[in-house]
Design an enzyme around this catalytic site. Structure first.
Site, short mmCIF file in Angstrom:
data_model
loop_
_atom_site.label_atom_id
_atom_site.label_comp_id
_atom_site.label_asym_id
_atom_site.label_seq_id
_atom_site.Cartn_x
_atom_site.Cartn_y
_atom_site.Cartn_z
N GLY A 91 0.84 -1.20 0.00
CA GLY A 91 0.00 0.00 0.00
C GLY A 91 0.87 1.25 0.00
N GLY A 127 6.98 7.75 6.27
CA GLY A 127 6.10 8.37 5.29
C GLY A 127 6.77 9.50 4.50
CG ASP A 251 5.53 -3.54 -4.87
OD1 ASP A 251 6.15 -4.60 -5.01
OD2 ASP A 251 6.05 -2.51 -4.38
P1 AMP Z 1 9.19 1.16 -3.06
O1 AMP Z 1 10.45 0.42 -2.78
O2 AMP Z 1 9.35 2.65 -3.19
O3 AMP Z 1 8.39 0.57 -4.17
O4 AMP Z 1 8.30 1.00 -1.73
C1 AMP Z 1 7.86 -0.24 -1.26
C2 AMP Z 1 6.84 -0.03 -0.16
O5 AMP Z 1 7.42 0.61 0.95
C3 AMP Z 1 5.64 0.81 -0.56
O6 AMP Z 1 4.51 0.28 0.09
C4 AMP Z 1 6.01 2.18 -0.02
O7 AMP Z 1 4.88 2.97 0.20
C5 AMP Z 1 6.71 1.81 1.26
N1 AMP Z 1 7.66 2.84 1.72
C6 AMP Z 1 8.86 3.17 1.17
N2 AMP Z 1 9.46 4.15 1.87
C7 AMP Z 1 8.64 4.45 2.90
C8 AMP Z 1 8.69 5.38 3.99
N3 AMP Z 1 9.73 6.21 4.17
N4 AMP Z 1 7.65 5.40 4.84
C9 AMP Z 1 6.60 4.59 4.68
N5 AMP Z 1 6.48 3.70 3.70
C10 AMP Z 1 7.49 3.61 2.81
MG MG Z 2 6.78 0.93 -5.15
#
Ligand code: AMP
Ligand code: MG
Length: 484
Positions: A91, A127, A251
């Site tokens: 998510g 976040g 994802d």
């Molecule tokens: P990504 O590697 O950017 O595709 O992120 C994978 C998951 O981790 C996704 O659900 C992102 O929303 C979550 N995510 C990445 N960085 C953060 C963060 N700093 N805080 C909260 N969720 C994160």
């Molecule tokens: Mg992602």
């Protein structure tokens, strides 16, 4: 204060018509003093938005996540995904969907903030996002767009004037991303795992209507095929320019076929098919040469999520899915080979073309040739390359092949020029631009780089300086990071 109507937002938030399971409403997580660092005027104009109003208070407040403009959405989306092979609930952990904006030509784009604060899907995360990675996404997505590769784009980057803790304290930033949608393979995996038949149907019908309206209602196999075709074409385009996505989790694979989530991605300098830049990809799962195979693996996971829609009889559904999946490697290969022919200025098709292409890559690997510059030099007819004996042999075969076609040298050159970028977002240039921006508050280097990257096939004088490859081996040790 500028009011939001002056900006020209025209929201129509269709995703919210899905069952509530698919999203959560988000209250703004305001930041105190946002500062507009990037406003992508070309994107703003495509969206039909008023550039001047966007840079005013209410535009910046929107980019900072301090307000959701009237008629906007304000949600985080739920999805799941296979991350490095492991299935998990995810998510939007640090994103907020501002809304779906309809452009003057009737196109629909998600306007999404990245780094806008915690959501119900944040798990342990803060976040937030930091300035370097958000500018990096801006640079690389603009480069991809310039290359003609489907991609999300960045409308804006703001700094938050807050520090974000990573390996050390770093300046916080929020990027505004636009995408034809944020529907992912993982959205379907989420529906299959945590929804029911009705919700899965609703999601598939929604995605088909949004992305593939030509399909007949209920043609779920056709839907799968369309998504597969887009993926095959997309990954072929990555391979043709030496782009390594770096985190091809399910994802991060979109239903609309755009490149998304520029985390650990990078362009290859020296040609080595095993190249990996991502710091966490120790097994090389997402290496350059593995990308097509992983594309197929991801599509198999997507097909699994759709199985209940293919046929009531699950055994039959699996057969149907497999029949489709078998086509992926040929589909991919077709796009790749067609693209390689163009890169080499070949018009017709000959049986030996694939071997000719492979021969070039073998020589490039052996001599650690720069990926982009090899094709650039072949385009320019710069023959210093040919000095190397192995290249010389291959070059003769290529010349013979060119000699067997009737197109003029000028047509060959024209085809090659529009198929071989002179500039890519080279790692050392990207890093220099980010250092100037983040360490010294100088954003001009980023903007100059982006300007050059927007027109990679120009072969202009301005680009020459950007074509220089880093010293031998420099890029091989380059490391990129996720989730920063
Ligand atoms: P990504 O590697 O950017 O595709 O992120 C994978 C998951 O981790 C996704 O659900 C992102 O929303 C979550 N995510 C990445 N960085 C953060 C963060 N700093 N805080 C909260 N969720 C994160
Ligand atoms: Mg992602």
């Amino acid at each position: 204060m500028t009011n939001t109507n002056e900006i020209g937002w025209k929201f129509d938030n269709s995703y919210e018509s899905l069952p509530e399971l698919f999203f959560s409403e988000i209250k703004p997580n305001p930041v105190e003093s946002p500062n507009l660092i990037v406003l992508n005027e070309s994107v703003a104009e495509n969206l039909g938005l008023n550039v001047e109003a966007l840079s005013g208070d209410s535009g910046v407040a929107t980019f900072a996540g301090n307000v959701v403009p009237e008629g906007g959405s304000g949600i985080a989306q739920a999805y799941a995904g296979h991350q490095f092979g492991n299935f998990t609930m995810l998510g939007d952990g640090r994103a907020l969907l501002v809304g779906e904006h309809i452009t003057p030509t009737g196109d629909r784009f998600d306007i999404q903030l990245k780094g806008s604060g915690r959501t119900p899907y944040s798990r342990g995360g803060d976040g937030r996002a930091t300035l370097g990675p958000m500018l990096r996404e801006y640079i690389i997505s603009e480069a991809m767009h310039g290359l003609g590769i489907p991609t999300t784009r960045s409308l804006a980057v703001v700094t938050t004037n807050e520090k974000v803790l990573r390996e050390r304290l770093l300046p916080g930033a929020i990027m505004t991303r636009i995408a034809s949608s944020h529907l992912r393979f993982g959205t379907f995996q989420f529906a299959a795992q945590w929804g029911d038949m009705e919700k899965l149907h609703t999601l598939a019908d929604y995605a088909m209507k949004r992305h593939y309206p030509v399909l007949d209602a209920g043609d779920y196999l056709g839907f799968f095929r369309k998504v597969m075709e887009r993926q095959a074409e997309l990954i072929a385009k990555w391979q043709l320019v030496g782009f390594i996505h770096g985190v091809m989790n399910t994802d991060n694979m979109t239903i609309g076929g755009e490149t998304i989530d520029y985390g650990p991605c990078a362009f290859m300098d020296e040609y080595d098919p095993a190249t990996v830049f991502s710091s966490i990809d120790v097994q090389g799962r997402y290496s350059y040469e593995n990308q097509p195979r992983i594309g197929g693996w991801n599509l198999a996971r997507f097909a699994e999520a759709l199985l209940p829609l293919f046929d009531e009889d699950q055994k039959r559904a699996v057969e149907l899915a497999q029949e489709e999946l078998y086509k992926f490697s040929d589909l991919y290969k077709g796009h790749w080979l067609a693209g390689m022919r163009e890169k080499l200025g070949l018009f017709g098709e000959e049986a030996g073309d694939e071997a000719l292409v492979q021969g070039l890559f073998d020589v490039m690997k052996e001599s650690k040739a720069d990926f982009t510059n090899t094709f650039r030099e072949l385009t320019l007819g710069k023959l210093d390359l040919v000095e190397r004996p192995a290249f010389g042999e291959w070059y003769s075969l290529w010349q013979e092949r060119l000699g067997r076609q009737s197109e003029s040298a000028a047509s060959v050159r024209e085809l090659m020029q529009k198929s071989n970028p002179a500039v890519i977002a080279r790692n050392h240039r990207v890093e220099a631009a980010l250092t100037a921006a983040v360490e010294h508050g100088n954003y001009g280097v980023v903007e100059n780089l982006v300007r050059v990257l927007r027109d990679p096939y120009a072969y202009s004088d301005e680009q020459v300086d950007y074509c220089v490859a880093p010293g031998a081996g420099v890029s091989a040790g380059y490391r990129t990071y996720c989730g920063t």
